[in-house]
Design an enzyme around this catalytic site. Structure first.
Site, mmCIF file in Angstrom:
data_model
loop_
_atom_site.group_PDB
_atom_site.id
_atom_site.type_symbol
_atom_site.label_atom_id
_atom_site.label_comp_id
_atom_site.label_asym_id
_atom_site.label_seq_id
_atom_site.Cartn_x
_atom_site.Cartn_y
_atom_site.Cartn_z
ATOM 1 N N ASP A 284 38.819 10.686 -80.092
ATOM 2 C CA ASP A 284 39.035 11.993 -79.471
ATOM 3 C C ASP A 284 40.329 12.632 -79.984
ATOM 4 O O ASP A 284 41.082 12.026 -80.754
ATOM 5 C CB ASP A 284 39.057 11.798 -77.939
ATOM 6 C CG ASP A 284 38.491 12.984 -77.182
ATOM 7 O OD1 ASP A 284 38.393 14.078 -77.755
ATOM 8 O OD2 ASP A 284 38.164 12.814 -75.981
ATOM 9 N N ASP B 137 32.900 20.573 -75.371
ATOM 10 C CA ASP B 137 32.051 19.651 -74.607
ATOM 11 C C ASP B 137 30.791 20.333 -74.079
ATOM 12 O O ASP B 137 30.843 21.455 -73.551
ATOM 13 C CB ASP B 137 32.824 19.089 -73.405
ATOM 14 C CG ASP B 137 33.895 18.092 -73.824
ATOM 15 O OD1 ASP B 137 34.117 17.919 -75.043
ATOM 16 O OD2 ASP B 137 34.502 17.485 -72.930
HETATM 17 C C1 GLA Z 1 36.869 14.934 -74.269
HETATM 18 C C2 GLA Z 1 35.618 14.614 -75.075
HETATM 19 C C3 GLA Z 1 34.520 14.187 -74.128
HETATM 20 C C4 GLA Z 1 34.973 12.971 -73.321
HETATM 21 C C5 GLA Z 1 36.264 13.285 -72.581
HETATM 22 C C6 GLA Z 1 36.868 12.045 -71.930
HETATM 23 O O1 GLA Z 1 36.681 16.064 -73.460
HETATM 24 O O2 GLA Z 1 35.217 15.711 -75.852
HETATM 25 O O3 GLA Z 1 33.350 13.872 -74.872
HETATM 26 O O4 GLA Z 1 35.147 11.879 -74.187
HETATM 27 O O5 GLA Z 1 37.247 13.828 -73.460
HETATM 28 O O6 GLA Z 1 38.088 12.303 -71.308
#
Ligand code: GLA
Length: 399
Positions: A155, A216
Site C-alpha cells: 500500500d 478504493d
Molecule cells: C487502502 C487500500 C485498501 C485497504 C486499506 C487498508 O485504502 O487501498 O485496499 O488495503 O488501505 O487500510
C-alpha cells in the site's frame, strides 16, 4: 594492458545490460494470469484480519469447490501486525489475532493446498497506522520469505514525508520492494496498491504482478461501474505477469443486485483484473456462488494469452463517454474472442453483428453465452438484459 582496458569495458556493459533487464516486465515466476482468491478488507476491515477468519475462508474454498476452480490466494489485509516492530526491527504478528504467527498459519493454509497473502505499506505506516516498510524493505521481504508468504499487497499510505513531498515518485520507490522480494528467491506475487497514482499502468508491468488503477472500490454500482469504465481505457497494459487491478470484489456484500454481481464479476474477468473476493465465504448466497463458480468465465479470466478486453463501437452506436460504463466489449483469447454486453443504463436488448467485433469479421461464428449456457451459430447475436446485467459470449470460428 589489454586486460586493463577490457575490464572497465566489461563492467560498463554489464551495468548497462542489467539496467536494461530491470526495464523489462517483471518475471518473478508468478502471476502469469490474474490472481484469484480472497482478501479480508472488504469483508470486515481490521476485524477480518485474524487466523480464524483466514482458516474459515480457506476451508470454504475447499468445501465449496472453489479451490478446484483455481481460487488460490487467501490474503490478510491491514491490521495483522503488532503496532511496533520487535527489538531487532522485525515485523511481528499480533498474537491475539494470529496465535500461531503468520508462519504457523501459512503452514496450515499450505497444507490445504492454498496460498497465503499479506499486506504492507511503502511508507512509514500502513493506512490503519501499523508499521510500514520504509527503510526496512529487505528485512521485511526476508521475513515474508521465511514465514512462507506467497503474495504481498503493498500500500501507499504515509509516503508523503519520506517520498512524495520530496518529489520522489512511486515509480522510484515501488521498485525497492520489488528488488527486495526478488532477492529472497521465493516467488512472491507483488501486488502494487498506490491507487492509480503516477499513471502506474504505464510502468506497473516492470515492477509488479498487478497494480491498482483507481481509488478504493465502494460497495455500490456507481463505484463498480466507474472503475470498469476507466479500466477499459488501459487494456493494452495487461499481459502475462502484470495486470490492471480494478480492486477487490464487492459480490456478496448485500448491496449489488444479482444482475450487478454478474456484471461486476464478468467485467473484472474479461479485463483480466485479479478477482479477489471480499466477503464472508461461509455465508454466500446460492446466486453469488453460482456466479463465481462459472467455469467458462473463469477460463477466460485465466486464459494464458493474458490480454484484456476493451470497448468496441458497433456501427451506428455512439462512442464511449469518458468515465461512463459502455455497453460493448471484446477481447482476444487464445482460442477465440470474448464479447461482453452490459445493460449499463437500464433493461434492454443488445445486439452485436460479429462483423463489427475486432478479431472477428465477416462470416458465421459459433457462440456460447457463459452465464446462461445459451448457444448458437450465426453472423450476430442478441440478448435481452435486465438493468446492469451482463452477457459474456465466447465466440469461435464456425467450422
Ligand atoms: C487502502 C487500500 C485498501 C485497504 C486499506 C487498508 O485504502 O487501498 O485496499 O488495503 O488501505 O487500510
Amino acid at each position: 594492458m589489454l586486460n586493463k582496458l577490457l575490464v572497465p569495458l566489461i563492467v560498463l556493459f554489464s551495468r548497462a545490460s542489467s539496467r536494461t533487464a530491470s526495464e523489462k516486465r517483471l518475471d518473478n515466476g508468478v502471476g502469469r494470469t490474474p490472481a484469484l482468491g480472497w482478501n479480508s478488507w472488504n469483508q470486515g476491515g481490521c476485524n477480518a484480519a485474524s487466523a480464524t477468519v483466514v482458516l474459515n475462508t480457506a476451508k470454504a474454498f475447499v468445501d465449496l469447490g472453489l479451490k478446484d476452480l483455481g481460487y488460490t490466494y487467501v490474503n490478510i489485509d491491514d491490521c495483522w501486525s503488532a503496532k511496533q516492530r520487535n527489538s531487532t526491527g522485525h515485523l511481528v504478528a499480533d498474537t491475539s489475532k494470529f496465535p500461531k504467527g503468520i508462519d504457523g498459519l501459512a503452514r496450515e493454509v499450505h497444507a490445504m493446498g492454498l496460498k497465503l497473502g499479506l499486506y504492507g505499506d511503502a511508507g512509514t505506516q500502513t493506512c490503519a497506522l501499523y508499521p510500514g516498510s520504509y527503510g526496512s524493505e529487505q528485512k521485511d521481504a526476508d521475513t515474508l520469505a521465511a514465514w512462507g508468504v506467497d503474495y504481498w499487497k503493498f500500500d501507499n499510505c504515509l509516503t508523503e514525508q519520506v517520498y512524495t513531498n520530496k518529489g520522489i515518485k512511486s515509480q522510484q520507490y515501488y521498485p525497492i520492494m520489488r528488488d527486495a522480494l526478488l532477492k529472497t528467491g521465493r516467488p512472491i506475487l507483488f501486488s502494487i496498491c498506490q491507487w492509480g497514482r503516477d499513471e502506474v499502468w504505464t510502468w506497473g508491468g516492470k515492477v509488479g504482478n498487478s497494480w491498482r488503477m483507481s481509488e478504493d472500490i465502494q460497495n455500490n454500482w456507481a463505484s463498480v461501474s466507474s472503475i470498469a469504465a476507466r479500466a477499459a481505457t488501459m487494456y493494452q497494459y495487461a499481459a502475462p505477469g502484470g495486470f490492471n487491478d480494478l480492486d477487490m470484489m464487492e459480490l456478496g456484500n448485500g448491496v449489488l443486485t444479482e444482475a450487478e454481481e454478474r456484471a461486476h464479476f464478468g467485467l473484472w474477468a474479461i479485463m483480466k483484473s485479479p478477482i479477489i473476493m471480499g466477503t464472508d465465504m461461509t455465508k454466500l448466497k446460492a446466486s453469488t456462488l453460482n456466479i463465481i463458480k462459472n467455469k467458462g468465465i473463469l477460463a477466460i479470466h485465466q486464459d494464458p494469452l493474458g490480454k484484456a478486453a476493451t470497448t468496441f463501437t458497433p456501427k451506428g452506436q455512439p462512442a464511449p463517454v469518458s468515465g461512463k460504463l459502455y455497453r460493448y466489449y471484446a477481447g482476444p483469447l487464445s482460442d477465440g474472442v470474448v464479447v461482453g454486453l452490459v445493460a449499463a443504463d437500464g433493461a434492454e436488448t443488445l445486439t452485436v453483428n460479429f462483423s463489427d467485433v475486432p478479431g472477428l469479421g465477416a462470416g458465421s461464428f459459433t457462440w456460447t453465452e457463459l452465464y446462461s449456457g445459451r448457444n448458437g451459430t450465426g453472423t450476430s447475436v442478441s440478448q435481452r438484459l435486465a438493468t446492469h446485467d451482463m452477457a459474456v459470449f465466447k465466440v469461435v470460428t464456425h467450422v
